[in-house]
Design a protein around this motif. Structure first.
Motif, PDB file in Angstrom:
ATOM      1  N   TRP A   1       0.880  -1.058  -0.108  1.00  0.00           N
ATOM      2  CA  TRP A   1       0.200  -0.112  -0.002  1.00  0.00           C
ATOM      3  C   TRP A   1       0.860   0.926   0.089  1.00  0.00           C
ATOM      4  O   TRP A   1       1.956   1.328   0.695  1.00  0.00           O
ATOM      5  CB  TRP A   1      -0.994   0.047   1.204  1.00  0.00           C
ATOM      6  N   ILE A   2       0.660   2.186  -0.747  1.00  0.00           N
ATOM      7  CA  ILE A   2       1.149   3.440  -0.776  1.00  0.00           C
ATOM      8  C   ILE A   2       0.148   4.533  -0.426  1.00  0.00           C
ATOM      9  O   ILE A   2      -0.779   4.664  -0.618  1.00  0.00           O
ATOM     10  CB  ILE A   2       1.742   3.927  -2.456  1.00  0.00           C
ATOM     11  N   ASN A   3       0.722   5.708   0.243  1.00  0.00           N
ATOM     12  CA  ASN A   3      -0.073   6.620   0.778  1.00  0.00           C
ATOM     13  C   ASN A   3      -1.012   6.394   2.070  1.00  0.00           C
ATOM     14  O   ASN A   3      -1.755   7.267   2.419  1.00  0.00           O
ATOM     15  CB  ASN A   3      -0.624   7.318  -0.189  1.00  0.00           C
ATOM     16  N   SER A   4      -0.650   5.117   2.334  1.00  0.00           N
ATOM     17  CA  SER A   4      -1.849   4.782   3.418  1.00  0.00           C
ATOM     18  C   SER A   4      -1.387   3.211   3.849  1.00  0.00           C
ATOM     19  O   SER A   4      -0.602   2.412   3.350  1.00  0.00           O
ATOM     20  CB  SER A   4      -3.191   4.694   2.707  1.00  0.00           C
TER      21      SER A   4
ATOM     22  N   GLY B   1      -6.965   3.774  -5.375  1.00  0.00           N
ATOM     23  CA  GLY B   1      -6.348   3.181  -6.541  1.00  0.00           C
ATOM     24  C   GLY B   1      -5.845   1.782  -6.461  1.00  0.00           C
ATOM     25  O   GLY B   1      -4.987   1.538  -5.471  1.00  0.00           O
ATOM     26  N   VAL B   2      -6.183   1.057  -7.585  1.00  0.00           N
ATOM     27  CA  VAL B   2      -5.538  -0.187  -7.447  1.00  0.00           C
ATOM     28  C   VAL B   2      -4.898  -0.310  -8.570  1.00  0.00           C
ATOM     29  O   VAL B   2      -5.303  -0.383  -9.789  1.00  0.00           O
ATOM     30  CB  VAL B   2      -6.849  -1.314  -7.616  1.00  0.00           C
ATOM     31  N   HIS B   3      -3.610  -0.390  -8.499  1.00  0.00           N
ATOM     32  CA  HIS B   3      -2.796  -0.635  -9.522  1.00  0.00           C
ATOM     33  C   HIS B   3      -2.238  -1.795  -9.946  1.00  0.00           C
ATOM     34  O   HIS B   3      -1.672  -2.359  -9.490  1.00  0.00           O
ATOM     35  CB  HIS B   3      -1.362   0.302  -9.278  1.00  0.00           C
ATOM     36  N   THR B   4      -2.942  -2.217 -11.046  1.00  0.00           N
ATOM     37  CA  THR B   4      -2.958  -3.543 -11.872  1.00  0.00           C
ATOM     38  C   THR B   4      -2.147  -3.795 -12.966  1.00  0.00           C
ATOM     39  O   THR B   4      -2.384  -2.789 -13.964  1.00  0.00           O
ATOM     40  CB  THR B   4      -4.237  -4.291 -12.067  1.00  0.00           C
ATOM     41  N   PRO B   5      -0.852  -4.011 -13.223  1.00  0.00           N
ATOM     42  CA  PRO B   5       0.128  -3.910 -14.208  1.00  0.00           C
ATOM     43  C   PRO B   5      -0.286  -4.496 -15.409  1.00  0.00           C
ATOM     44  O   PRO B   5      -0.877  -5.691 -15.409  1.00  0.00           O
ATOM     45  CB  PRO B   5       1.558  -4.622 -13.564  1.00  0.00           C
ATOM     46  N   GLU B   6       0.001  -3.719 -16.693  1.00  0.00           N
ATOM     47  CA  GLU B   6      -0.104  -4.483 -17.698  1.00  0.00           C
ATOM     48  C   GLU B   6       1.122  -5.181 -18.404  1.00  0.00           C
ATOM     49  O   GLU B   6       1.186  -5.982 -19.096  1.00  0.00           O
ATOM     50  CB  GLU B   6      -0.568  -3.386 -18.910  1.00  0.00           C
TER      51      GLU B   6
ATOM     52  N   PRO C   1      -2.813  11.828  -4.504  1.00  0.00           N
ATOM     53  CA  PRO C   1      -2.957  12.027  -3.020  1.00  0.00           C
ATOM     54  C   PRO C   1      -3.609  10.743  -2.276  1.00  0.00           C
ATOM     55  O   PRO C   1      -3.528  11.057  -0.824  1.00  0.00           O
ATOM     56  CB  PRO C   1      -3.534  13.452  -2.689  1.00  0.00           C
ATOM     57  N   TYR C   2      -4.156   9.943  -3.048  1.00  0.00           N
ATOM     58  CA  TYR C   2      -4.940   8.968  -2.204  1.00  0.00           C
ATOM     59  C   TYR C   2      -4.231   7.631  -2.169  1.00  0.00           C
ATOM     60  O   TYR C   2      -3.052   7.304  -2.810  1.00  0.00           O
ATOM     61  CB  TYR C   2      -6.369   8.953  -3.134  1.00  0.00           C
TER      62      TYR C   2
END
Length: 575
Positions: free
Chosen positions: A273-276, A324-329, A349-350
């Motif tokens: 988790w980033i920012n949280s 934000g859910v970062h799912t890589p391509e 910022p989230y």
């Protein structure tokens, strides 16, 4: 549908394996008896045995998935062992010897009971259980592959249907044996050689797949598999909203009467988790939540950032949380350092959670980048939007959900500001996203025959038609990208206002490059990542904006030349 057919055939073909031959004479002995008292109990016993094995394996696989990266390697190890059991039947025999011994005992008991003239239902049921256990050396590896795939991809309706298809195939072949009896026995014996070769071939393919996953080449495959998901959320959304595509889904909605699509899944299976600190859906009750699926080299995602940032800044104090859910391509998008840099660079910022294993993607049955899921204060999904656009409508939905939660969203709408690559796409985009790696490429027109994973010297064609591209110089084309040596060039004829190129470099070394458009320096048409002369440098793995036509869209020839070795080119996107 193809996967279900393969699972069905796999179940049906296990009957031609040598390890099932010892039990078939007992099966054929019931061919003349009433089906309801003999054949049906046998099939039920076999099915229940498969169900028990599948349940245990699914529970174990679910635990492995919760272990995240460690579980992934455990699952890969299990899959490798299963592949080896397909290639080497003797290994399968050793691993399943306890099950075979139990099956033999049950077979003997069923035979004794039958000889004593007892009711045929009980002995037939026992024989079905024995059949399931004796089938283990043959069915175990194939059934195990389905379950291990479920562990890697997550439990879903697809998994259940695949297991059902497998069991149905096995039951079909066994029912055929019951109906035809001994006539098919000799035919099966003659088929054993072919069956063994098929089995070994499957084993080799499995081991190749394990190697591909271990090397991080599976991201695109998981994405395509996920796109065919039949999860409950997606089906509910499609059924209620009539959604057949992103364009069809993003229609005008009645904001004051939003439907309820059911409870929102959580973020289990995600990574860093980033920012949280890690969040859960339960911890967010009472908040309005927007779940934003994105990946940092996706231009469509980048162009949504000004609006998502604006929503956070405007409504955070009123009770809005964006996750934000970062799912890589691409494989390089799995790097935590790269994702953290992207979050910093785009000023997000989230909270952002990395979804490298597509666990959250599959939990939501998501299919697109970007995708926004709007969740009310009770944890229920109330709306979903795929792709760019409809920003005013999305904001009105946020405001409505805040009012439903008893919050005051205020009188004014959010303010947004877009610069560089974040600016909205042009009106006349006539060129599609184009991948350079051989796994998904199209439009390559260099006269030389491409060679995979090896250095090849290419030349540009005499002329390029619209949306065609070519290479010049020495290149190595790999699955996800093409790697250039010094002097390597790439040209593309496109129609759009903006041209972007996803690029990186070997070991992160800086690589200088020079861009031209229609054979000249871009001047006022330079994108944010080059100067007016066309000069730029690859400094990290990301999307680079190289052309922004000051006069708007038009048809032009873009060319890039790499002045240092080691450039990696992944994909063109346009706007």
């Amino acid at each position: 549908m193809l996967l279900f057919l393969i699972a069905y055939l796999a179940g049906a073909l296990t009957i031609v394996s040598p390890c099932i031959l010892p039990v078939l004479p007992f099966v054929f002995a019931r061919a003349e008896q009433p089906f309801l008292k003999s054949g049906l109990p046998l099939l039920v016993g076999m099915a229940l045995t498969f169900a028990g094995v599948a349940t245990l394996a699914a529970v174990g696989g679910g635990w492995a998935v919760q272990a995240n990266a460690v579980g992934r390697w455990i699952a890969l190890g299990v899959m490798a062992v299963l592949g080896l059991t397909l290639v080497f039947p003797s290994l399968a025999d050793r691993l399943t010897r306890p099950l075979v011994a139990l099956g033999s005992k049950l077979t003997e008991r069923a035979s004794v009971a039958q000889a004593a003239g007892r009711s045929s239902i009980g002995p037939s049921f026992l024989l079905g259980v024995a059949t399931g256990l004796l089938w283990a050396p043959c069915a175990g590896p194939i059934l195990g592959l389905i379950l291990t795939g479920a562990a890697l991809q997550g439990a879903s309706a697809n998994t259940t249907l695949l297991l059902f298809a497998y069991a149905l195939g096995a039951a079909t072949s066994l029912a055929l044996a019951l109906l035809v009896g001994g006539k098919v026995f000799q035919t099966m014996k003659k088929s054993l050689g072919v069956g063994e070769w098929v089995r070994k071939g499957l084993g080799v393919l499995v081991l190749i797949g394990v190697a591909a996953i271990a090397l991080g080449l599976d991201t695109g495959l998981l994405t395509r598999i996920s796109s065919t998901s039949t999860g409950a959320i997606e089906q509910s959304l499609l059924a209620r909203a009539g959604m057949a595509s992103p364009a069809a889904s993003n229609r005008e909605v009645d904001v004051e009467n939003l439907p309820d699509f059911g409870p929102a899944p959580g973020f289990e299976g995600g990574g860093t988790w980033i920012n949280s600190d890690p969040l859960t859906i339960e911890s967010l009750r009472g908040k309005v939540v927007v779940v934003d699926f994105w990946t940092y080299s996706c231009i469509n995602c980048v162009r949504t950032f000004p609006y998502v940032r604006g929503w956070v800044e405007k409504y955070r104090d009123a009770g809005l949380v964006v996750v934000g859910v970062h799912t890589p391509e691409f494989a390089f998008e799995k790097s935590e350092a790269n994702v953290r840099d992207a979050v910093r660079r785009f000023g997000l910022p989230y909270p952002v959670v990395m979804d490298n294993d597509f666990a959250i993607w599959r939990a939501y049955s998501n299919r697109y980048w970007p995708a926004h899921y709007f969740i009310d204060a009770n944890g229920r999904i109330r709306h979903v939007h795929f792709g760019e656009g409809e920003y005013d409508q999305s904001e009105r939905i946020i405001r409505q959900l805040l009012r439903e939660a008893g919050r005051d969203p205020g009188a004014d709408m959010a303010a947004t500001r877009s610069t560089g690559a974040e600016m909205a796409r042009g009106e006349e985009v006539g060129s599609p996203e184009t991948y350079v790696g051989y796994s998904r490429t199209r439009g390559l027109t260099s006269p030389e025959t491409p060679i995979r994973d090896a250095v090849q010297t290419y030349s540009l064609p005499a002329a390029l038609a619209l949306n065609q591209w070519g290479l010049a110089g020495a290149w190595t084309i790999r699955a996800e990208h093409a790697q250039a040596t010094t002097g390597g060039r790439l040209a593309y004829r496109f129609t759009a206002r903006d041209l972007h190129l996803v690029m990186g470099s070997v070991e992160g070394r800086p690589v200088r490059f020079r861009v031209t458009i229609d054979g000249r320096a871009p001047g006022a048409d330079a994108g944010v990542d080059i100067d007016a002369s066309g000069a730029g440098t690859i400094e990290d793995q990301r999307l680079y904006q190289l052309i922004r036509r000051s006069a708007g869209a038009g048809e032009h020839v873009f060319e890039i030349e790499f002045l240092d070795p080691g450039a990696e080119v992944f994909a063109f996107t346009f706007g």
